[in-house]
Scaffold this motif. Structure first.
Motif, PDB file in Angstrom:
ATOM      1  N   UNK A 314       2.412  -6.724   0.149  1.00 47.74           N
ATOM      2  CA  UNK A 314       1.082  -6.167  -0.131  1.00 47.74           C
ATOM      3  C   UNK A 314       1.278  -4.997  -1.087  1.00 47.74           C
ATOM      4  N   UNK A 315       0.611  -5.026  -2.220  1.00 43.09           N
ATOM      5  CA  UNK A 315       0.765  -3.992  -3.236  1.00 43.09           C
ATOM      6  C   UNK A 315      -0.580  -3.608  -3.814  1.00 43.09           C
ATOM      7  N   UNK A 316      -0.642  -2.438  -4.449  1.00 39.81           N
ATOM      8  CA  UNK A 316      -1.818  -2.099  -5.237  1.00 39.81           C
ATOM      9  C   UNK A 316      -1.384  -1.280  -6.439  1.00 39.81           C
ATOM     10  N   UNK A 317      -2.205  -1.295  -7.465  1.00 44.63           N
ATOM     11  CA  UNK A 317      -1.897  -0.574  -8.693  1.00 44.63           C
ATOM     12  C   UNK A 317      -3.183  -0.352  -9.476  1.00 44.63           C
ATOM     13  N   UNK A 318      -3.124   0.565 -10.442  1.00 43.40           N
ATOM     14  CA  UNK A 318      -4.299   0.884 -11.236  1.00 43.40           C
ATOM     15  C   UNK A 318      -4.604  -0.179 -12.285  1.00 43.40           C
ATOM     16  N   UNK A 319      -3.586  -0.944 -12.676  1.00 45.59           N
ATOM     17  CA  UNK A 319      -3.832  -1.985 -13.675  1.00 45.59           C
ATOM     18  C   UNK A 319      -2.990  -3.212 -13.359  1.00 45.59           C
ATOM     19  N   UNK A 320      -3.303  -4.311 -14.032  1.00 46.97           N
ATOM     20  CA  UNK A 320      -2.640  -5.587 -13.760  1.00 46.97           C
ATOM     21  C   UNK A 320      -1.146  -5.531 -14.099  1.00 46.97           C
ATOM     22  N   UNK A 321      -0.798  -4.924 -15.211  1.00 49.70           N
ATOM     23  CA  UNK A 321       0.613  -4.859 -15.594  1.00 49.70           C
ATOM     24  C   UNK A 321       1.418  -4.055 -14.579  1.00 49.70           C
ATOM     25  N   UNK A 322       0.834  -2.966 -14.065  1.00 49.82           N
ATOM     26  CA  UNK A 322       1.505  -2.183 -13.035  1.00 49.82           C
ATOM     27  C   UNK A 322       1.692  -2.977 -11.762  1.00 49.82           C
ATOM     28  N   UNK A 323       0.714  -3.827 -11.453  1.00 50.88           N
ATOM     29  CA  UNK A 323       0.806  -4.678 -10.276  1.00 50.88           C
ATOM     30  C   UNK A 323       1.962  -5.670 -10.417  1.00 50.88           C
ATOM     31  N   UNK A 324       2.072  -6.271 -11.588  1.00 47.24           N
ATOM     32  CA  UNK A 324       3.143  -7.251 -11.815  1.00 47.24           C
ATOM     33  C   UNK A 324       4.520  -6.581 -11.813  1.00 47.24           C
ATOM     34  N   UNK A 325       4.601  -5.371 -12.383  1.00 42.58           N
ATOM     35  CA  UNK A 325       5.871  -4.643 -12.363  1.00 42.58           C
ATOM     36  C   UNK A 325       6.281  -4.310 -10.929  1.00 42.58           C
ATOM     37  N   UNK A 326       5.312  -3.858 -10.119  1.00 40.41           N
ATOM     38  CA  UNK A 326       5.609  -3.521  -8.728  1.00 40.41           C
ATOM     39  C   UNK A 326       6.044  -4.751  -7.938  1.00 40.41           C
ATOM     40  N   UNK A 327       5.425  -5.900  -8.244  1.00 47.09           N
ATOM     41  CA  UNK A 327       5.799  -7.132  -7.555  1.00 47.09           C
ATOM     42  C   UNK A 327       7.249  -7.503  -7.856  1.00 47.09           C
ATOM     43  N   UNK A 328       7.639  -7.412  -9.120  1.00 45.77           N
ATOM     44  CA  UNK A 328       9.021  -7.713  -9.470  1.00 45.77           C
ATOM     45  C   UNK A 328       9.994  -6.784  -8.755  1.00 45.77           C
ATOM     46  N   UNK A 329       9.663  -5.493  -8.693  1.00 43.27           N
ATOM     47  CA  UNK A 329      10.531  -4.531  -8.012  1.00 43.27           C
ATOM     48  C   UNK A 329      10.602  -4.820  -6.524  1.00 43.27           C
ATOM     49  N   UNK A 330       9.475  -5.232  -5.939  1.00 37.45           N
ATOM     50  CA  UNK A 330       9.436  -5.526  -4.502  1.00 37.45           C
ATOM     51  C   UNK A 330      10.314  -6.731  -4.166  1.00 37.45           C
TER      52      UNK A 330
END
Length: 373
Positions: A314-330
């Motif tokens: 489960x993640x959240x971010x201010x923008x779509x690119x930040x969301x995708x970056x966080x997913x990769x890190x997770x």
């Protein structure tokens, strides 16, 4: 989050570090409540503790999924035997019997912040709340979690928060109103305040000659703003959809926007689901079968993207690119913390996750064996 009996408890645990959830209502007869109500409240309480721990460490708040095992070990809630009352669940942060001095200090700081913040929430004191948590991103997320502690209305329950002495610091029966008094959604300020803020809404009109756009906010009000040349193509390709705008916003006393000027960025809101078929970890490419699947939702109230899906992420971010970056890190963190870990160091749930990852992720070029086997 672990639930179990503790036979040895220190004075610190029984006093300053203990947090009590006190449930009251029709369904607490016989000192029992529906399990889903207890799990929901504990889950949101745990998220508050993790957010405050990240705040103290200076981390970005955007990752609210599975934390590293060291982080979870230090800041996970431990529930103890329920006490007398309608239904009272005592809990504490971390494992006081196995903490080192650094963890004890960190947990103490988070614990004190939690009680101060909860008192501010209980009083609806937005000024005190903002002093404790000055970061607007954290403010909005914490308010959502405090709302989430309350059981679903259909259960006829409320949940109050008490300290270790049984003193009530947030009254469940009035929590709905005191939380609304905080008015801390991103960019929300008292009437007349102006600040740079993100705002989401539906694009309902454009005037290309005058470079003006009209955006309908979540309560139905329509705002007009002037945009620059850089955003015209994005607007033309997305004539009647959900957009996210960064600009100078003025808010009224209820925290609703009344004007939008000096637009600095306009982006299309993309709520398409995400599928991850392959990933690269430590210079090794893995094929994921079946692929990881995640739903994406844009929350107009917080102006944040929210992602949920496989592996309990489960993640959240201010923008779509930040969301995708966080997913990769997770995903990389899960592989490192679980799939590559010595099985003797993992809990039963951790072992299940380890096995799931190692079966589902296969090194490209080796279709017969799971990676690491």
């Amino acid at each position: 989050m672990t639930i179990g009996r503790r036979d040895v408890m220190t004075t610190e645990v029984n006093g300053a570090r203990e947090i009590r959830l006190h449930f009251e209502g029709a369904t607490t007869s016989g000192h029992s409540i529906p399990a889903r109500a207890l799990i929901k409240s504990l889950d949101h309480l745990q998220r508050i503790i993790h957010l405050l721990a990240k705040l103290h460490r200076g981390d970005d708040p955007g990752r609210r999924g599975r934390a590293s095992r060291d982080f979870e070990g230090a800041f996970s809630l431990t529930c103890k035997v329920p006490r007398a009352g309608s239904y009272v669940v005592p809990a504490e942060i971390g494992d006081s019997l196995h903490m080192n001095s650094f963890d004890r200090k960190s947990v103490g700081q988070v614990n004190r912040t939690f009680f101060d913040l909860t008192r501010a929430v209980g009083r609806g004191d937005s000024e005190w709340f903002r002093r404790i948590v000055p970061d607007q991103r954290y403010q909005a997320l914490l308010v959502k979690e405090y709302r989430g502690i309350q059981p679903s209305k259909g259960l006829g329950l409320v949940c109050s928060i008490e300290d270790g002495e049984g003193q009530r610091i947030l009254e469940g029966s009035t929590a709905q109103w005191t939380i609304e008094e905080l008015d801390v959604a991103p960019g929300h300020e008292r009437a007349g305040r102006v600040l740079c803020s993100r705002i989401g809404g539906v694009l309902v009109g454009m005037n290309f000659a005058k470079r003006r756009l009209r955006i309908r906010w979540r309560d139905g009000r329509v705002l007009d703003a002037t945009y620059g040349d850089d955003f015209e193509l994005a607007l033309a390709n997305h004539p009647r959809g959900l957009i996210q705008v960064l600009g100078t916003v003025t808010y009224d006393a209820q925290g609703a926007p009344v004007s939008l000027v000096d637009v600095q960025n306009v982006v299309q809101v993309n709520q398409d689901p995400i599928e991850v078929h392959e990933c690269r970890i430590a210079n090794v490419c893995y094929r994921i079968d079946p692929p990881l699947r995640f739903t994406v939702r844009f929350d107009l109230e917080s102006c944040l993207y929210d992602l949920q899906g496989d592996l309990g992420i489960c993640l959240f971010a201010e923008d779509r690119s930040g969301l995708e970056d966080s997913l990769g890190a997770e995903i990389q963190m899960l592989w490192s913390e679980y799939a590559r870990e010595d099985p003797s160091c993992l809990s039963p749930e951790g072992l299940k996750l380890r096995e799931h990852l190692r079966v589902r992720f296969r090194e490209v070029g080796d279709g017969a064996q799971a990676p690491g086997r």
